[in-house]
Scaffold this motif. Structure first.
Motif, PDB file in Angstrom:
ATOM      1  N   THR A 212       1.861   3.956  -3.519  1.00 33.56           N
ATOM      2  CA  THR A 212       0.674   4.720  -3.909  1.00 33.56           C
ATOM      3  C   THR A 212       0.874   5.356  -5.285  1.00 33.56           C
TER       4      THR A 212
ATOM      5  N   GLU B 239       0.814  -1.218   0.000  1.00 30.58           N
ATOM      6  CA  GLU B 239       0.000   0.000   0.000  1.00 30.58           C
ATOM      7  C   GLU B 239       0.848   1.270   0.000  1.00 30.58           C
ATOM      8  N   ARG B 240       2.109   1.152   0.367  1.00 35.28           N
ATOM      9  CA  ARG B 240       2.992   2.333   0.333  1.00 35.28           C
ATOM     10  C   ARG B 240       3.351   2.732  -1.103  1.00 35.28           C
TER      11      ARG B 240
ATOM     12  N   GLU C 120       0.885   8.411  -5.766  1.00 32.95           N
ATOM     13  CA  GLU C 120       1.796   9.533  -5.498  1.00 32.95           C
ATOM     14  C   GLU C 120       3.249   9.059  -5.481  1.00 32.95           C
TER      15      GLU C 120
END
Length: 179
Positions: A24, A21-22, A26
């Protein structure tokens, strides 16, 4: 003339899977803005282009940590991600059968799936202890601490990984494990 040093896309794939999930949108945009286009990876790219992304990725994923700790976490999560690739899942089963000592003496071959330049030498110094010298840690020895900690997880072993000696570009790590 020195051999050209290249990193393979499997390094990026393992890192992204490990970040979970890190990783992302972004994060991916951040990498692209810094020259790593995840949608258009070549079959191999120079290590000089890859190494800065290790630091960038670690600090982006763990901004609350020191650089050293963020790099260690990136290495650990890289192995966790690698274990979730087709190659990593199959290899993990085999490595558990081989056990720590035999696996560590085969590290040199294992690193060939990520790049064409990393070499590892393992010296067993006890029944459950080894010194592993890695010829090129790309200036980030704590990243390799995390890699080997992840390896202990793959083997389902408790243990520790510490830096024994750092003489850049190489580093020697001490790995100990329980039965």
């Amino acid at each position: 003339m020195a051999e050209e040093r290249y990193v393979f896309p499997s390094s990026v794939e393992g890192m992204l899977k490990g970040l979970g999930e890190r990783a992302t949108p972004e994060f991916k945009a951040h990498l692209k803005a810094h020259g790593l286009d995840l949608e258009n990876l070549p079959p191999a790219f120079p290590v000089a282009e890859w190494s800065p992304h290790l630091r960038t990725s670690a600090l982006f994923a763990w901004p609350e940590e020191t650089e050293e700790e963020a790099l260690r976490l990136l290495g650990l999560h890289f192995i966790r991600g690698w274990q979730n690739t087709a190659l990593g899942a199959a290899a993990s089963v085999m490595l558990r059968v081989l056990g720590p000592a035999r696996t560590l003496t085969r590290l040199d071959r294992a690193f060939r799936t990520s790049d064409n330049f990393t070499r590892a030498t393992t010296v067993l110094v006890g029944e459950r202890e080894a010194l592993i010298t890695i010829n090129e840690v790309q200036g980030f020895p704590s990243y390799w601490v995390g890699i080997l900690q992840g390896g202990l997880e793959v083997l389902h072993r408790q243990g520790s990984v510490t830096l024994h000696e750092v003489t850049l570009p190489s580093a020697t790590l001490r790995v100990t494990w329980t039965a």
